[in-house]
Design a protein around this motif. Structure first.
Motif, mmCIF file in Angstrom:
data_model
loop_
_atom_site.group_PDB
_atom_site.id
_atom_site.type_symbol
_atom_site.label_atom_id
_atom_site.label_comp_id
_atom_site.label_asym_id
_atom_site.label_seq_id
_atom_site.Cartn_x
_atom_site.Cartn_y
_atom_site.Cartn_z
ATOM 1 N N THR A 85 0.832 -1.205 0.000
ATOM 2 C CA THR A 85 0.000 0.000 0.000
ATOM 3 C C THR A 85 0.869 1.258 0.000
ATOM 4 O OG1 THR A 85 -0.171 -0.241 2.411
ATOM 5 C CG2 THR A 85 -2.018 -1.041 1.100
ATOM 6 N N ARG A 86 2.038 1.198 0.632
ATOM 7 C CA ARG A 86 2.919 2.373 0.665
ATOM 8 C C ARG A 86 3.553 2.636 -0.699
ATOM 9 N NH1 ARG A 86 3.372 4.535 5.500
ATOM 10 N NH2 ARG A 86 2.897 3.263 7.343
ATOM 11 N N THR A 87 4.007 1.579 -1.377
ATOM 12 C CA THR A 87 4.600 1.803 -2.699
ATOM 13 C C THR A 87 3.533 2.220 -3.703
ATOM 14 O OG1 THR A 87 4.412 -0.555 -3.275
ATOM 15 C CG2 THR A 87 6.491 0.190 -2.287
ATOM 16 N N ALA A 88 2.318 1.678 -3.538
ATOM 17 C CA ALA A 88 1.219 2.083 -4.418
ATOM 18 C C ALA A 88 0.881 3.550 -4.207
ATOM 19 C CB ALA A 88 -0.009 1.212 -4.164
ATOM 20 N N ALA A 89 0.854 3.968 -2.947
ATOM 21 C CA ALA A 89 0.563 5.371 -2.645
ATOM 22 C C ALA A 89 1.610 6.294 -3.268
ATOM 23 C CB ALA A 89 0.509 5.577 -1.136
ATOM 24 N N ALA A 90 2.883 5.906 -3.144
ATOM 25 C CA ALA A 90 3.950 6.711 -3.730
ATOM 26 C C ALA A 90 3.835 6.764 -5.247
ATOM 27 C CB ALA A 90 5.309 6.142 -3.321
ATOM 28 N N ARG A 91 3.473 5.638 -5.842
ATOM 29 C CA ARG A 91 3.355 5.573 -7.300
ATOM 30 C C ARG A 91 2.215 6.472 -7.795
ATOM 31 N NH1 ARG A 91 4.663 1.548 -11.441
ATOM 32 N NH2 ARG A 91 5.780 0.193 -9.992
ATOM 33 N N LEU A 92 1.134 6.547 -7.000
ATOM 34 C CA LEU A 92 -0.035 7.320 -7.395
ATOM 35 C C LEU A 92 -0.001 8.760 -6.896
ATOM 36 C CD1 LEU A 92 -2.670 4.549 -6.684
ATOM 37 C CD2 LEU A 92 -2.181 5.518 -8.931
ATOM 38 N N GLY A 93 0.945 9.064 -6.004
ATOM 39 C CA GLY A 93 1.053 10.415 -5.469
ATOM 40 C C GLY A 93 -0.042 10.774 -4.488
ATOM 41 N N ILE A 94 -0.516 9.758 -3.731
ATOM 42 C CA ILE A 94 -1.535 9.999 -2.719
ATOM 43 C C ILE A 94 -1.072 9.395 -1.403
ATOM 44 C CG2 ILE A 94 -3.426 10.092 -4.380
ATOM 45 C CD1 ILE A 94 -4.091 7.209 -3.754
ATOM 46 N N SER A 95 -1.842 9.625 -0.345
ATOM 47 C CA SER A 95 -1.417 9.150 0.974
ATOM 48 C C SER A 95 -1.643 7.646 1.135
ATOM 49 C CB SER A 95 -2.170 9.901 2.069
ATOM 50 O OG SER A 95 -3.534 9.512 2.095
ATOM 51 N N HIS A 96 -0.826 7.068 2.027
ATOM 52 C CA HIS A 96 -0.965 5.652 2.361
ATOM 53 C C HIS A 96 -2.351 5.368 2.929
ATOM 54 C CE1 HIS A 96 -0.348 2.454 5.584
ATOM 55 N NE2 HIS A 96 -0.192 1.801 4.462
ATOM 56 N N LYS A 97 -2.853 6.275 3.772
ATOM 57 C CA LYS A 97 -4.167 6.094 4.383
ATOM 58 C C LYS A 97 -5.271 6.090 3.330
ATOM 59 C CE LYS A 97 -6.882 5.764 7.998
ATOM 60 N NZ LYS A 97 -6.888 4.545 8.827
ATOM 61 N N ARG A 98 -5.119 6.931 2.319
ATOM 62 C CA ARG A 98 -6.147 6.980 1.276
ATOM 63 C C ARG A 98 -6.194 5.668 0.499
ATOM 64 N NH1 ARG A 98 -6.850 11.598 -3.473
ATOM 65 N NH2 ARG A 98 -8.767 10.729 -4.360
ATOM 66 N N VAL A 99 -5.043 5.073 0.252
ATOM 67 C CA VAL A 99 -5.012 3.780 -0.435
ATOM 68 C C VAL A 99 -5.680 2.713 0.426
ATOM 69 C CG1 VAL A 99 -3.515 1.944 -1.313
ATOM 70 C CG2 VAL A 99 -2.961 4.334 -1.789
ATOM 71 N N GLU A 100 -5.360 2.691 1.719
ATOM 72 C CA GLU A 100 -5.965 1.692 2.606
ATOM 73 C C GLU A 100 -7.492 1.840 2.660
ATOM 74 O OE1 GLU A 100 -4.012 2.069 6.389
ATOM 75 O OE2 GLU A 100 -2.679 0.382 5.896
ATOM 76 N N ASN A 101 -7.971 3.094 2.763
ATOM 77 C CA ASN A 101 -9.416 3.327 2.809
ATOM 78 C C ASN A 101 -10.075 2.908 1.496
ATOM 79 O OD1 ASN A 101 -9.239 4.344 5.401
ATOM 80 N ND2 ASN A 101 -9.177 6.482 4.746
#
Length: 220
Positions: free
Chosen positions: A174-190
């Protein structure tokens, strides 16, 4: 201990169903959980038993296999359908693939190795085609794969599909995905929580399997 592959057999001929059960259960990793005599009964068994694969005949009275395949993919997209027919004509193959099937196997070529391998491969997310002229059909299948990917999961928002696509890339967190998309880790988890609810996935592994089966998992 290996998780067994759960299979539903759908064919209107009882002797064919018996033969398929014997062939499939000769593999200790495969269990036939139910048999259906038509497409409607196959759908009921899918909803009740949640199989990994349905071995589906195409032409059955009282509910054909192509319509049943469409209904199964709408109701439970995690269940793969292996169309099993004596008809190799191009329109039949194309119709089966458009309906959401993951493979096509000719009855005439039945043997224990071929059938069990096809079921295992389809359960693992592969596409299986037993055709006499696969090369001629390949461009059509490539187009179908792209169409499936682009039209997958219409219940998701554009951002949710972007997140699911990235999460399905191998070795993503989720952290690498967030970085790839330019959004927060929490937003990816939600977002993943919402996506699992919309797609009926019980956990992240099932969610990723659904995404990859639909052609997602490519770098944006």
């Amino acid at each position: 201990m290996e998780q067994g592959i759960r299979v539903v057999i759908a064919d209107d001929h009882p002797f064919t169903r018996y033969g398929l059960r014997v062939l499939l259960e000769s593999d200790p990793g495969i269990t036939v959980v139910a048999e259906a005599c038509d497409g409607r009964e196959a759908l009921r068994h899918v909803l009740e038993f949640h199989p990994d694969v349905v071995v589906m005949d195409v032409r059955m009275p009282g509910g054909d296999g192509l319509s049943a395949t469409q209904e199964i993919q709408r109701a439970r997209p995690g269940t793969k359908v292996l169309v099993h027919s004596e008809y190799e004509a191009d329109p039949t193959v194309m119709a089966a693939m458009r309906a959401g099937a993951s493979g096509f196997l000719l009855k005439a070529g039945d043997d224990v190795t071929q059938l069990t391998r096809a079921v295992r491969d389809v359960a693992a997310g592969a596409w299986i085609f037993h055709l006499s002229d696969t090369a001629r059909m390949r461009p059509w299948f490539d187009q179908l794969r792209t169409a499936r990917r682009d039209g997958a999961f219409p219940q998701l928002t554009t951002r949710e599909r972007e997140i699911l696509n990235v999460i399905a890339i191998p070795k993503q967190t989720t952290r690498t995905a967030a970085a790839r998309l330019g959004i927060s880790h929490k937003r990816v988890e939600n977002a993943l929580t919402d996506i699992k609810a919309k797609l009926g996935a019980t956990d992240r592994a099932e969610l990723i399997a659904l995404a990859r089966a639909a052609g997602l998992g490519t770098p944006p």
